[in-house]
Design an enzyme around this catalytic site. Structure first.
Site, short mmCIF file in Angstrom:
data_model
loop_
_atom_site.label_atom_id
_atom_site.label_comp_id
_atom_site.label_asym_id
_atom_site.label_seq_id
_atom_site.Cartn_x
_atom_site.Cartn_y
_atom_site.Cartn_z
N PRO A 103 11.25 1.65 27.23
CA PRO A 103 11.64 3.06 27.17
C PRO A 103 13.15 3.26 26.98
O PRO A 103 13.57 4.22 26.33
CB PRO A 103 11.17 3.60 28.53
CG PRO A 103 10.00 2.74 28.89
CD PRO A 103 10.35 1.37 28.38
N GLY A 140 15.12 0.32 22.79
CA GLY A 140 14.43 0.29 21.50
C GLY A 140 15.38 -0.27 20.46
O GLY A 140 15.50 -1.47 20.28
N PHE A 179 5.25 1.30 23.16
CA PHE A 179 4.98 1.28 21.72
C PHE A 179 4.52 -0.11 21.25
O PHE A 179 4.92 -0.56 20.18
CB PHE A 179 6.22 1.72 20.92
CG PHE A 179 6.84 2.99 21.38
CD1 PHE A 179 6.06 4.09 21.74
CD2 PHE A 179 8.22 3.12 21.49
CE1 PHE A 179 6.63 5.27 22.17
CE2 PHE A 179 8.81 4.30 21.93
CZ PHE A 179 8.01 5.38 22.27
N THR A 192 2.00 -2.43 19.68
CA THR A 192 0.82 -2.44 18.82
C THR A 192 -0.19 -3.47 19.30
O THR A 192 0.15 -4.62 19.58
CB THR A 192 1.23 -2.75 17.36
OG1 THR A 192 2.15 -1.76 16.91
CG2 THR A 192 0.00 -2.76 16.45
N GLN A 223 2.87 16.04 -3.38
CA GLN A 223 3.33 17.05 -4.34
C GLN A 223 2.43 17.08 -5.58
O GLN A 223 2.09 18.14 -6.10
CB GLN A 223 4.77 16.77 -4.74
CG GLN A 223 5.50 17.95 -5.35
CD GLN A 223 5.77 19.06 -4.33
OE1 GLN A 223 5.65 18.85 -3.13
NE2 GLN A 223 6.10 20.25 -4.82
N GLY A 282 -0.71 18.74 -4.74
CA GLY A 282 -0.56 20.16 -4.43
C GLY A 282 -1.26 20.51 -3.13
O GLY A 282 -1.23 19.75 -2.16
N GLU A 326 10.03 -1.85 14.22
CA GLU A 326 10.71 -3.08 13.82
C GLU A 326 12.08 -2.80 13.20
O GLU A 326 12.49 -3.40 12.22
CB GLU A 326 9.82 -3.90 12.89
CG GLU A 326 8.59 -4.41 13.64
CD GLU A 326 7.64 -5.20 12.78
OE1 GLU A 326 8.11 -5.86 11.84
OE2 GLU A 326 6.43 -5.16 13.06
#
Length: 384
Positions: free
Chosen positions: A127, A130, A155, A157, A337, A340, A365
């Site tokens: 915490p 990082g 965090f 994984t 984009q 749309g 990372e």
């Protein structure tokens, strides 16, 4: 370095087929259920996906860095969750052991990681530590032949499903530098180690990530990676330097997929009586995506070859991760984009999910900003 071109091309073709015939048809199911069906996980184990970067003498495929990067670009063209499930075993979940583990440690753990019988994870981030990794607060206090670990990692994984943790802790509380950090191997059932509930995240549904808690967790000194105190930070950086090349490739696969989806849509979507692919401004978006992807791919493979040749790639690894993750974000934005309104609505396209999934690449990372600092530092050092 490609060791056997014919054999490797066949291997890549098999991965490509699996991605298109098994993974892609199940992407929506994985998103809805927030997990990969067990039969697909078993299939990945059977195909050896978990052991790609683990040396052959320990049951892995022993891919070179270049081979691993190319394989990762193929595998990551399906939902990010699939590659995340095997990614820790083929990356930072095993690399600390490969780089610095004792022979006894390698023989004990690497075959289990290579087969996928055990999922590994890399418990480094905290915490309050990082980007500032040296600020690590987790402690490992020696008591006879053992160490007592206390602290929290976040965090992480695959922590909720991991059976094997590479945990970094400060063994010298009087040394605030990297020299006071040591890496430990800790199995899931070790008393004092527990994991939190999986986070509810912006994207990557089905990839379990959570906190890891260490509460008077006792481990034997034999659990120190490499058997030497104070080498943990260097071990972690070795693992991350390779993983940053690997992750860069894992950023490039999704960009290839998103461009493919966008091109398909542009050819089919009709406005003003013509497919939107005919319009120059849409073509410009497509061209920019293709140019970005090609540039990142060339950089990644060049850096991978350098690592295979035992060259110093610390700066290049940072450049790869920075360039590829930022590239993937740009491609995701352009793809939305091109689609749309359909790109914003999950009912009409997969691009909305990809847009959310790939946003994490620029954070873990090493954030893009940390890599900018690393690149600048190495560049300035070279000019002394």
């Amino acid at each position: 370095m490609i060791r056997d071109t014919e054999k490797f091309n066949s291997f890549i073709a098999d991965v490509r087929t699996w991605v298109r015939e098994v993974a892609m048809p199940n992407e929506n199911l994985v998103e809805e259920n927030a997990e990969i069906p067990e039969d697909i996980v078993a299939d990945m184990r059977e195909r050896g996906f978990y052991g790609w970067s683990i040396p052959e003498q320990y049951g892995g495929t022993g891919l070179t860095t270049e081979e691993l990067a190319m394989a990762a670009m193929e595998l990551s063209q399906c939902s990010v969750v699939f590659r995340a499930r095997v990614g820790t075993n083929t990356g930072i979940g095993s690399e600390a052991l490969i780089a610095d583990g004792t022979e006894e440690q390698k023989n004990l753990y690497l075959p289990k990681l290579a087969s996928g019988d055990v999922t590994g994870c890399f418990a480094f981030t905290e915490p309050e530590a990082g980007s500032d990794a040296i600020a690590m607060r987790t402690t490992a206090i020696r008591e006879g032949s053992s160490y007592i670990l206390n602290g929290t990692k976040c965090f992480i994984t695959n922590a909720p499903i991991a059976g094997f943790f590479t945990v970094f802790a400060r063994t010298d509380v009087n040394d605030p530098t990297y020299r006071g950090i040591t890496a430990f191997i800790i199995e899931r059932d070790t008393p004092g180690l527990s994991v939190g509930k999986p986070y509810k995240m912006m994207g990557q549904s089905g990839s379990p990530v959570s906190e890891v808690y260490l509460n008077d967790c006792r481990v034997h000194r034999d659990n120190i990676v490499g058997g030497v105190e104070g080498m943990g930070f260097k071990t972690g950086m070795k693992a991350l330097n390779k993983q940053r090349i690997h992750l860069s490739a894992l950023c490039t696969g999704p960009a290839i997929r998103m461009l493919s989806e966008a091109v398909g849509h542009a050819k089919e979507r009709v406005q003003f009586g013509r497919p939107i692919a005919d319009f120059q401004l849409v073509k410009a978006l497509i061209a920019d995506c293709q140019a970005d992807i090609h540039a990142a791919r060339a950089l990644i493979l060049e850096t991978a070859r350098k690592r295979d040749n035992n060259e110093n790639i610390r700066m290049e690894a940072s450049i790869c991760k920075y360039v590829a993750s930022e590239m993937c974000g740009r491609v995701a934005d352009r793809a939305v984009q091109i689609f749309g309104g359909s790109g914003y609505v999950a009912d009409y396209s997969r691009i909305e999910r990809w847009y959310r999934d790939v946003r994490l690449f620029r954070l873990y990372e090493g954030t893009s900003q940390i890599h900018q600092l690393n690149i600048a530092r190495h560049t300035l050092e070279e000019k002394k």
